[in-house]
Design a protein around this motif. Sequence first.
Motif, short mmCIF file in Angstrom:
data_model
loop_
_atom_site.label_atom_id
_atom_site.label_comp_id
_atom_site.label_asym_id
_atom_site.label_seq_id
_atom_site.Cartn_x
_atom_site.Cartn_y
_atom_site.Cartn_z
N UNK A 124 -2.61 11.02 5.62
CA UNK A 124 -3.68 11.21 4.64
C UNK A 124 -4.49 9.95 4.35
N UNK A 125 -3.86 8.77 4.50
CA UNK A 125 -4.54 7.53 4.11
C UNK A 125 -5.06 6.75 5.32
N UNK A 126 -4.18 6.48 6.28
CA UNK A 126 -4.57 5.63 7.41
C UNK A 126 -5.79 6.15 8.18
N UNK B 83 0.83 -1.21 0.00
CA UNK B 83 0.00 0.00 0.00
C UNK B 83 0.87 1.26 0.00
N UNK B 84 2.00 1.21 0.68
CA UNK B 84 2.93 2.33 0.66
C UNK B 84 3.49 2.56 -0.75
N UNK C 72 3.04 10.84 4.22
CA UNK C 72 1.74 11.16 3.64
C UNK C 72 0.72 10.06 3.92
N UNK C 73 1.16 8.80 3.84
CA UNK C 73 0.28 7.65 4.08
C UNK C 73 -0.26 7.70 5.51
N UNK D 285 7.21 13.22 -10.79
CA UNK D 285 8.57 12.79 -10.44
C UNK D 285 8.53 11.97 -9.17
N UNK D 286 9.52 11.09 -8.97
CA UNK D 286 9.54 10.20 -7.82
C UNK D 286 9.68 11.00 -6.53
N UNK D 287 8.74 10.77 -5.59
CA UNK D 287 8.76 11.51 -4.33
C UNK D 287 9.56 10.78 -3.25
N UNK D 288 9.86 9.49 -3.49
CA UNK D 288 10.62 8.72 -2.50
C UNK D 288 9.74 8.07 -1.45
N UNK D 289 10.27 7.04 -0.80
CA UNK D 289 9.50 6.29 0.19
C UNK D 289 9.25 7.09 1.46
N UNK D 290 10.23 7.86 1.91
CA UNK D 290 10.07 8.60 3.17
C UNK D 290 8.87 9.55 3.09
#
Length: 410
Positions: free
Chosen positions: A396-398, A368-369, A392-393, A382-387
């Motif tokens: 904004x998501x959880x 999901x990440x 944000x997850x 553009x790639x925002x990276x995992x961190x």
Amino acid sequence: MPLQIRATDAEHPSALLDLAWGLPLAEWPEESLVALPRGISRHVVRFARAGDEVVAVKEVGEWAADREYALLRDLDRLAVPAVDAIAVVTGRVAADGTPLEPALITRHLDGSLPYRSMFETTMRPGTVNRLLDALAVLLVRLHLVGFAWGDCSLSNTLFRRDAGAYAAYLVDAETGQLQQQLSTGQREYDIELARVNIAGELMDLEAGGSLHPSVDPVTFAEAICSRYTDLWHELTRESVYPVSKRHYIDRRIRRLNDLGFDVAEMQIQRSPAGDTVTFLPKVVDAGHHQRQLLRLTGLDTEENQARSLLNDLEQWMATQDDYAPGDALGARPEVLAHRWVRDVFRPTVRAVPRELRGSIDPAQLYHELLEHRWYMSERAQGDVGLDAAVKSYITEVLPHRTPDPTPNPS
């Protein structure tokens, strides 16, 4: 006859002795039980804690318990998704000397849900389709190993999240038969039973107001037949190619791999004229990506989760200085994979507070990440990276993620 527990797979078999075997299962005290959603069953079924394990206990006759126990063990040996059989309990006697029915004990499938719990809120048609897809795949896998279910239904299945789809597990093998190979008639009988059972179950949900208005029970039940037929055909059909196009064999194998199946054995035959080759996958094993990820990393996941994690692993490996495929001086894939688990996978999962992720298992959480990172990167061009994706997850998501109907008991 004294109480007897025949166990082969319990983590702490002595803990099974602490359960209330002198009482009918329907009368077990609340302190012995674990509150988990149960599917519909013709027998009394309860969830209980035995040591560190949560187990499902089903009262059933001794012959039926022994038979189902053996079938579930066979399915485990054949790597077919089913609940794990732990023990058969016989010699149960009440305090007044009345004999009690024997019991079959299986391990609770962590993170799984019966279909009725999933319909506690009205389920969208797309989700119903994904459940039926998972059930069709399970039925194909059973038939490939020669198992005739005899009672395929949503009620006899447990579902677990698998990336954006679901994985289906057999939970009741009572009516099953395991043979060397199934006939077309046996397979068609299983499919017809599935169609009738699923239509009835969806009609029941419709009557209770738990089915989306656009879901027609009969149409959706019939759809599982076409899903099954298409998948079975792709996995077992014989292909004839011009000899100049024999690379099509590799393409067919890759297509089967993309479906999550390995070709463990095959038959390739050249025609007498030498102008064509015939290809027939004789044994097709499921879980291609699952096994590949397990071999590389030691992570045991569902099939679609494994595909998602493998894609991320391969992209990460390509960024490493010592990644040199085919070069004897380069690091072996297994070494890089374990480095990825240590430096990327585990730190990313741990960055999400345990109290927030609840019952989401680590592989599903990481998938999901990755999905969230992709959506963010699309928006940002553009790639925002995992961190950044993790932060944000979490915010904004959880908070808006629909929780599973029950918490993880472990």
